[in-house]
Each structure stands twice: as structure tokens, then as C-alpha cells.
Design a protein around this motif. Sequence first.
Motif, short mmCIF file in Angstrom:
data_model
loop_
_atom_site.label_atom_id
_atom_site.label_comp_id
_atom_site.label_asym_id
_atom_site.label_seq_id
_atom_site.Cartn_x
_atom_site.Cartn_y
_atom_site.Cartn_z
N VAL A 141 45.34 4.08 21.71
CA VAL A 141 46.24 5.22 21.16
C VAL A 141 45.82 5.75 19.90
N GLY A 142 46.35 7.02 19.93
CA GLY A 142 45.89 7.60 18.71
C GLY A 142 46.68 8.97 18.53
N TYR A 143 47.25 9.34 17.18
CA TYR A 143 48.13 10.27 16.90
C TYR A 143 47.73 10.74 15.55
N ALA A 144 47.59 11.95 15.19
CA ALA A 144 47.50 12.72 14.05
C ALA A 144 48.10 14.00 13.82
N GLY A 145 48.56 14.24 12.69
CA GLY A 145 49.07 15.68 12.38
C GLY A 145 48.38 16.51 11.08
N ASP A 146 48.16 17.68 10.97
CA ASP A 146 47.67 18.31 9.80
C ASP A 146 48.49 19.54 9.41
N THR B 132 41.12 19.73 13.47
CA THR B 132 41.02 18.39 13.04
C THR B 132 42.01 17.33 13.68
N ALA B 133 43.19 17.72 13.42
CA ALA B 133 44.23 16.63 14.10
C ALA B 133 43.85 16.20 15.31
N THR C 295 40.84 14.02 15.30
CA THR C 295 41.10 12.71 14.77
C THR C 295 42.04 11.91 16.02
N ARG D 54 40.34 8.18 17.26
CA ARG D 54 41.15 6.94 17.56
C ARG D 54 41.24 6.54 18.71
N MET E 142 39.34 2.96 19.97
CA MET E 142 40.02 1.69 20.48
C MET E 142 39.73 1.40 22.11
N GLN F 140 50.10 21.52 14.95
CA GLN F 140 49.72 20.17 14.07
C GLN F 140 49.53 18.85 14.54
N PHE F 141 50.37 18.44 15.51
CA PHE F 141 50.30 17.09 15.84
C PHE F 141 49.57 16.96 17.18
N MET G 189 56.04 16.74 6.56
CA MET G 189 55.10 15.88 6.92
C MET G 189 53.99 15.61 5.56
N TYR H 159 48.93 13.79 6.07
CA TYR H 159 47.89 14.66 6.72
C TYR H 159 47.03 13.50 7.23
N LEU H 160 46.71 14.00 8.67
CA LEU H 160 46.04 13.02 9.60
C LEU H 160 46.24 11.57 9.65
N LYS H 161 47.68 11.37 9.33
CA LYS H 161 48.24 9.97 9.27
C LYS H 161 48.68 9.65 10.88
N GLU H 162 48.76 8.39 11.25
CA GLU H 162 49.71 8.24 12.44
C GLU H 162 51.13 8.39 12.16
#
Lengths: 386, 382
Positions: free
Chosen positions: A240-245, A258-259, A262, A266, A270, A377-378, B69, B75-78
Motif C-alpha cells: 500500500v502507498g499514499y501521498a499528497g503534495d 511527486t505525490a 512517492t 511505497r 512493500m 494532490q493525492f 494538509m 507533504y508526501l505523508k501517508e
Amino acid sequence: MEKTVAVVGTGQTNHGKRFDVSWPELVHEAVERALDETNLTMQDVDAIVCGSMPGMLEGTSDPHFWLTDGIGAYGKPVMRIATCGSTGMSVALTAFYHVASGLFDTVLAVGTEKQYEGSSQGVISQMGDPHLIRPFFPGAVAGFATQCVNYVSKYGLKMENVAEAAAMISVKCHSDALDNPYAHIKAKLTVDDVLKSRVICYPMRLWDCSPTSDGACAVVFASTKVAKEIAEEPAWVKGVGYAGDEQFYGDKDMVDWTACKTAVKRAYDMAGVMNPLKDLDVAELYNPFTYQELLWYELFGFCEKGRGIDVARNGVTTRRGDLPCDPSGGNLCTHPIGATGLIRVAEAANQVMGRAGNHQIPDAETALAHAMGGLMQFNGVMILGR
Amino acid sequence: MTVNEVAVVGFAQTKHRARIRNQSSSDLVYQVTREALDSCSLTAKDIGTLIESSSDYWEGTCCSDVVTMEAAGGYLKEESKVEDDGALAFIYGYLRIRSGLFDTALIVSQTHCSQSPPLPTLSNLSCDPFYQRPIGLEEQAAAALQMTAYMKKYGATEEDVAQVAVKNLGNAVNNPYAHRKVKTDIDRVIKSKVTAYPLRELTSSPTSDGACAVILASGKKAKQITDTPVWIKGIGHSVDDYFLGDRNLMENIGLRSAAKQAYKRASIDNPLKQLDVAEICEPYAHQELLWTEHLGLCGKGQGAKLLREGVTTMNGSLPVNPSGGVLSTNPYVARGLIRIAEASAQLMGKAGKRQVGDAETGLCHSVSGLGGQLHCVVVLGK
């Protein structure tokens, strides 16, 4: 990742224009189908995760309270998740973490949207910072049209080549949807049909854009303890992977995103995916607009940056190719937003469990599901496998 | 994956007020994030996952986490967002750390009530458009019906209910973060303005501007971060039926079930004896009486007696809402997370003038939905 959480069953509504049911009834249709497939009753369900886009889409705040009746959640833990377009994936991830925590064995994930009762673009244009973004944010189509134009310019591509490759994706998805009993828009098209359809927001044309749909999806997640009892061949969550920018468009590179990179990294790390084209058997990518699928080919490592057109042309991602993408037709054909990400998970899981019916990819063992949202973003990714 | 113990290691809240003019929601989120990180000497880089809690209707923004957020260091976090009370976001953060995939989590929740339409307007919009909305049902009306039923069923009086407001608004005087604080008496409470009969201004919560952040860490990490970790002993959350007419407002299945789950996980069989402090969400004064009954602190209809006997006052054996509770401070979706921050402060011995003596085990409760449809219960311990 070791086998700790699995998808053991799914249920989808017949997506489309559903004036025949209320919203809780629509949700009930998906939940009932998921319970039927798993031979479970609500008594067997330990917790529920429920999500949709902003309640403004249906004109109702905190809709999970109302949907409680349609789900049959009375007396059970319920959690509402909302992360814009990626909501469906966030719902799946939340259900995954419920089970992974060791506190719940069987968790029902529900995503839904009933868009024909509201104005989706009217609502979506109310996103973002009210001072700096909202006054000129024109909704999803124009937002992603910007991304497409950026893509063409960043890699020095020719717009007509990109439009043609995007049209091939439209033809592929709409034709694949004919084999998906739940899909909303299904059509036999030619590349020319797509290229000659009317412009919605340059460079996107009618057949480049997803519809708005009414629909719901329910997915049952289970722990190691119960998964094998419920399904003979569960689809295990491998990564699993999740990211926001950044929320501000001017702050970000919306092409080499980038998000997205990323979140994908991830999930790949995994799941131990080194060579996605080889290691994955099928992918359900979040493609509300045709052009985006080209971007995903690049950002998911199916090809070099700027070479997405080649992938569309050489047929790798068609149902007979090495890595079929969106054999369900994807969200280009069916887009009840809060459910869409979860539908990607359900379709990926069905492929792994061998339950995808007429759009089954033979011997699919590892499948990827993806969703995207926010002001570009996400990104969320889930990899499922045997 | 290994199952981890999880602890609260840091928290922060704003000084809640009726109106915070010079800060946006993102500014509030940034402020509590910064202060919570500082409270346990961490930086944003140390945070593994971010769970937000906010409401699109209350924020007046579609997809509210899109805007906040980055202010929460996301930023770039889960990241994920629970669109409900902050206590549910806390539970989600707890589940993520238990999964073994994260060592730290930041939970943030905020509401800028002064920028939103009034509570009756917004809570009417959470009613279904066919049956409940057209008759004008909203949160205050539902609570008024509930209080009437409570008085009728158990013979409780307006004075009994007013006692809750006297206690909580008085406790709030000791809380530097509280919004409405006043030393008052029963007479003044029952003569305050009627908002929805029999509810009055002082027996109904205000709406506030404010935010709260809490930082969680896995067992090993928590001990490195602080000498005073507050351990999560048990959680529970559950929902009641939707339509008010389908429900027994005197017997909330959501809270009964949430409490049962949390007590079982925390090995609590006699909550009145085993708990040392409780922070209970009481947007309406009678609900503190009702919820204490459903939480098993006393028998049915005995809530007022428990308070009259002084058990739940600051000097009692189980002080309830030493912070002043929601009657004093109500930044809508953040109020459940504030309960957790307050109980954690008590267990860490950092509650200042509102500190209760020797608190080892604390209970936090949150509620959302008409007449209390969805409840969370969290048991914390030293």
C-alpha cells in the motif's frame, strides 16, 4: 508484505443514472451483493468504513449517518473517510488498517456517490483555498486539461500524437466496458469518433472524459484468521502507498508528479515489485481522463518519461497485452467518485480471485489498483496478489 | 506485522473563542501542529502518518483536507481524513500504529464555527432530504426532544440538568483554553434564554473557533520521546439507528456498544471505581447525565443523583469534565480530540489549575449526529 489482510469479496451496483433508488438503497444494493458473494451476514462484520466525496455532491452533510440504514450498520463501528477523488482508495486503506491493527477480523468498506441529484462540477469548483484558488478554479475538467497541456509541453510532444494515443485509450476502455455488467458508459468507438467528438475543455473532448455516475461499491477485507474460510483464493494485500503534495498549482510539477511517484514507490517496495511490467499482471488505473492514463504509464514505471504514447500504440495495456490496464473500462466509463477508487480495488481483487467474469485476464496473480484526487494532490495505490 | 502498544506523547490546543478573526483554518492547524510537535520535541519529519478530521460543510470547502494538509506538515505523508469527530481520527491513527507500519502519527482537527452558518442550519442539512429535513429537524431540536423525554421518564427536573452547567462552566474557569467560563448558579442557568425548550443558553453548548492536535507513538518510540507517555488501553466506536423515530433516545445503542468494546479491551469491569477522570462530550447539559448512565458509571436515570452526591465534581471520586467540557468549548468536530488532549494532560500531570489528584486511568468520549447517533470511547492509562 506477508499475508495478513485480504480482500475476500466485492459487490457493485449497476452504475449509471439511478433515479429508481434513494441513496441508502443504492448503497444497500452493493452491500447485499458483497455479503451474498462472501456468504456473510452483517452479524459477521466487525466494523464498517464508509466514504464519499464532499456531502455537497448529494446536498447532505455527514451522509454516513443516513447511509447507516442502507448498510445495516446499527450497533457497529462506523468511520467516514473523505479525501476527494482518492476517497475510494482511502476507504480501502482504512479498512486495511482496521484489519492490520489486529482489532477487527472482518471489515466492510463502502464507497458511494449519487451524482445525478446534484451538480458535480459546481461542487468541485468549490474546492481549495477560498482566497487564492477558488476564485479562478474552474472544476475538474479544466484542471486536468492544464495537466495535459503541461504534459505535451514538458516533453516537447506533438498534440496530435498525444490526442491520437489518448483516443486509442478511449476506444480500448469503452469497448472493454461492454464486458463489464456494472459499467455505466459502454460503446464501440473508432479513434476517429473520439478525435471528432466535441471539445469539452481544450484539448479534452467528450470521449476523453469520464461521465458522472450514481453507484456504490462494497469490499470485504478479512484477517488471516478468517480469510481462507470466507474465500478459497483471497486477494491478499501485498503493498500500500499514499501521498499528497502541494495544493497550489504553481508550486508543483503536475507531470513528473511527486505525490504519485512517492505513493507508487511505497507500494512497489512493500510488495517487492521491481519490474512492474513483468511483476504485475493487470492494473486498474484511475483514468477519469484519457490523457492521464499516458501519464500513469510513465509514473508507474511501465515506460520512460515522455514515452506513454508508445505504450498506448504497441498494445501492451490492452486485454491481450502484457499488462492490461483497466479491463473493466476504468473510471473513464464509470465514475461515481466516492466509489471509484474502491471499484479499482474491487476489480483488481476480482482479477486475482478469478472472479472478473467476461473481462477476466487469464492467470492474473498480481494486480494494482490506483486512485487520485485533491487539487492534483493525492495518490493512493494498493497491490493485491495470491 | 507486529501489534504495537500505542501512547499519546504530545498534544496542543488553541485558546478557543467565539471568533478567531486573524487566523484561517490552515493557520489554526499549523499552530496546533507546531505546538504539539514542540510539546514532545519532535519535528514534522519525525511524523509517519497524518490523520485529519474536519467537516466540509463546517469548513465551507469541498475536500477540506486539500487546504489544510500542508499546514499539518502532511507533504508526501501517508495522509487520510476522517470526516467526523476528531476522536475517530484519533482511533484511526491508533489503528495505523498498531498495524506496525508506522511509529508515529499526528492527529489534527479544527472548526472555524464563526465562519459557518448557524448550527441549526448545518445540522438540518445532515438530515435526509425526504423525511427529517422538511420537518425542520436539527441537532438542537433533537436534543430538546431528548431532554423532555429524559425528564418525563426519570422525573428529572430542569434544576437537575442545570447542575451540569453550573459544574462544567465553573470548572472551565480553571482552563486557560476554554471559551465560555463563568461561576454561575442553578437559578441563573434556569433563567437563561430558551434556545429550544427545555434547552437554554447555558444548558446548550456555544459554537467556538479552535483546533487541537495529538501525537501518537508506538511503545518503544514513545518511551524514547517522553517520560510520561499516556497509553491507549482500549477504544470503541459505534453507531445508532438513523431516524429519530426509530430510536430509543433513552437507551443509546451506539454508546452502550462503544463503551462495551473499550472497557473489554481495557479490562474495565467497574468503571466508576477503576476510572479516575472522565472527559465526556455533552453538547447539551442533560446529555452528560444520560451518557454517564450509558457509560455504566451509574444506573438508568441515576445521572443526576451521581452529580448531586458530588461524585463527578472536581473533588469527587470521578471528576467529569474538569476542563469544562463541550458546554464551555465547542469547535465542533475538534471537540472529541480535545477530550483526549485534556485527559492526557490529566494523566501526565500537566493540567494546571484543573488537575485532579492522582489520575491513573482516564476516559474520553465523543459524540456526533442527532441525539448522539455515533459515539467513541477511549480509555487512557499511565
